[in-house]
Design a protein around this motif. Sequence first.
Motif, PDB file in Angstrom:
ATOM      1  N   LYS A 184     -19.909   8.251 -14.779  1.00  0.00           N
ATOM      2  CA  LYS A 184     -20.124   8.377 -13.312  1.00  0.00           C
ATOM      3  C   LYS A 184     -19.505   9.507 -12.822  1.00  0.00           C
ATOM      4  CE  LYS A 184     -18.932   5.511  -9.177  1.00  0.00           C
ATOM      5  NZ  LYS A 184     -20.263   5.068  -8.888  1.00  0.00           N
ATOM      6  N   GLN A 185     -18.394   9.823 -12.940  1.00  0.00           N
ATOM      7  CA  GLN A 185     -17.695  10.760 -12.328  1.00  0.00           C
ATOM      8  C   GLN A 185     -18.002  12.196 -12.694  1.00  0.00           C
ATOM      9  OE1 GLN A 185     -13.461  10.019 -13.676  1.00  0.00           O
ATOM     10  NE2 GLN A 185     -12.950   8.583 -12.017  1.00  0.00           N
ATOM     11  N   ARG A 186     -18.490  12.401 -13.945  1.00  0.00           N
ATOM     12  CA  ARG A 186     -18.776  13.646 -14.278  1.00  0.00           C
ATOM     13  C   ARG A 186     -20.372  13.954 -14.080  1.00  0.00           C
ATOM     14  NH1 ARG A 186     -20.175  18.027 -15.264  1.00  0.00           N
ATOM     15  NH2 ARG A 186     -19.928  19.513 -16.734  1.00  0.00           N
ATOM     16  N   PHE A 187     -21.125  12.745 -14.375  1.00  0.00           N
ATOM     17  CA  PHE A 187     -22.778  13.118 -14.187  1.00  0.00           C
ATOM     18  C   PHE A 187     -23.249  12.341 -12.937  1.00  0.00           C
ATOM     19  CE2 PHE A 187     -21.436  14.060 -18.795  1.00  0.00           C
ATOM     20  CZ  PHE A 187     -21.823  15.291 -18.649  1.00  0.00           C
ATOM     21  N   GLY A 188     -22.368  11.606 -12.249  1.00  0.00           N
ATOM     22  CA  GLY A 188     -22.946  10.568 -11.386  1.00  0.00           C
ATOM     23  C   GLY A 188     -24.002   9.450 -11.773  1.00  0.00           C
ATOM     24  N   ALA A 189     -23.841   9.222 -13.018  1.00  0.00           N
ATOM     25  CA  ALA A 189     -24.355   8.103 -13.622  1.00  0.00           C
ATOM     26  C   ALA A 189     -24.056   6.754 -13.070  1.00  0.00           C
ATOM     27  CB  ALA A 189     -23.880   7.895 -15.095  1.00  0.00           C
ATOM     28  N   PRO A 220      -5.258  10.452  -5.896  1.00  0.00           N
ATOM     29  CA  PRO A 220      -5.891  10.944  -6.790  1.00  0.00           C
ATOM     30  C   PRO A 220      -7.148   9.966  -7.174  1.00  0.00           C
ATOM     31  CG  PRO A 220      -3.943  10.106  -7.722  1.00  0.00           C
ATOM     32  CD  PRO A 220      -4.098  10.094  -6.292  1.00  0.00           C
ATOM     33  N   VAL A 221      -8.342  10.004  -6.609  1.00  0.00           N
ATOM     34  CA  VAL A 221      -9.243   8.924  -6.628  1.00  0.00           C
ATOM     35  C   VAL A 221      -9.978   9.027  -8.003  1.00  0.00           C
ATOM     36  CG1 VAL A 221     -11.698   8.404  -6.009  1.00  0.00           C
ATOM     37  CG2 VAL A 221     -10.068   9.554  -4.183  1.00  0.00           C
ATOM     38  N   ASN A 222     -10.114  10.023  -8.818  1.00  0.00           N
ATOM     39  CA  ASN A 222     -10.671   9.876 -10.267  1.00  0.00           C
ATOM     40  C   ASN A 222      -9.758   9.327 -11.181  1.00  0.00           C
ATOM     41  OD1 ASN A 222     -12.965  10.816  -9.458  1.00  0.00           O
ATOM     42  ND2 ASN A 222     -12.605  12.973 -10.177  1.00  0.00           N
ATOM     43  N   ALA A 223      -8.480   9.509 -10.881  1.00  0.00           N
ATOM     44  CA  ALA A 223      -7.435   8.826 -11.845  1.00  0.00           C
ATOM     45  C   ALA A 223      -7.141   7.437 -11.482  1.00  0.00           C
ATOM     46  CB  ALA A 223      -6.158   9.535 -11.809  1.00  0.00           C
ATOM     47  N   THR A 224      -7.316   7.159 -10.368  1.00  0.00           N
ATOM     48  CA  THR A 224      -7.195   5.605  -9.988  1.00  0.00           C
ATOM     49  C   THR A 224      -8.413   4.990 -10.471  1.00  0.00           C
ATOM     50  OG1 THR A 224      -5.924   6.301  -7.680  1.00  0.00           O
ATOM     51  CG2 THR A 224      -6.918   4.000  -7.829  1.00  0.00           C
TER      52      THR A 224
END
Length: 360
Positions: A139-144, A241-245
């Motif tokens: 989801k974070q890398r490709f918006g899946a 840190p949104v992605n880490a959270t």
Amino acid sequence: MSLRLENRADASVALKLLVSLGSGIAALLLVAIPVLAAGQNPITAYGLMVQGAFGSMFAFSETLNRATPLILTGLACAVAFRAKLWNIGAEGQLYIGALAAVLVGSGLLQMPPALMIPTVMIAGFICGGMMMVVPTMLKQRFGADEVVITLLLNFVVILFVQMLIEGPLKDPLAMGWPQSIPLDAEAKFSKLIPRLRMHWGLIVGIGAAIVLWILVRKTVLGFEIKAVGENRDAAKFAGIPVNATMLKVALISGGLAGLAGVSEVAGVKGYLSADLSPGFGYSGIVVAMLAGLSPIGTVFAALFVASVFVGADSMSRATGISNYLADLVVALSLLCVLVGTFFLRFRVRFERKAKSSAEA
């Protein structure tokens, strides 16, 4: 007279509790219609359900036994939904956690119970967590879309488990029945009460609810989860840190569902089979919503859902009404919760229209 909707700044705890209770009661009132159509008295049917779920020590223990995996899958969904991470894959995560328990606890390691049981639980937690971490990274890398990925992974995992228990993990002493080799005695949960099926998985579930409540209410990570769930862009602007959270939430969410699988294998069956879960992962979504995403509320919501399923079986034998009535109660409870959530977000205002000078 005109109707206007106002956003609520924050719904009170009392209002959230009222919505949860009202949703369950409304669902029972709606289910009374098909019960009447079947020629039965709803009050009698519900009385039999209560008796079947709580009428004896055996019945109550079965209800608690059924509630144990629902607590863990409900917590898995609740913590993910708080961060607006839509985990629909708790069913697959449950099975992968159970598979990890079997792989580790069926002879791979030789340890005393004091070490073996925590090891099995950690293995189930990590494997279940990774089943949610991977969709989150996509989801974070490709918006899946994590809803689609986690939902489809349920079927992939279950088919993979079926392949293993029909092949390399099949128990040669099961007389052809498709089930895995059993867990060693050192890897199994002890019973809480002799001759009843309640086991230490219930304590694990309640303990997880308490730990998650502390995490959500008293820690920095809990604040970050709330901030990310409320407004991801604002949280990022504030330095969170949104992605880490999100990855931490994914690991916790999937790990809790994995623990549900460990609980069923180590506490109830002792081996892995394709029918390990009758839908605990999907029911966890209903439990989380009924609880208003509250960790402590999840315990009581799981007890309600479990009592409906256990009580429906007893009621069905006494009245002839299908025990699928339980599925109807759970489904309508979810719909009522969704309606109630609308009133948690908005306040309804009625206003009188001022008369114009021409009308006066």
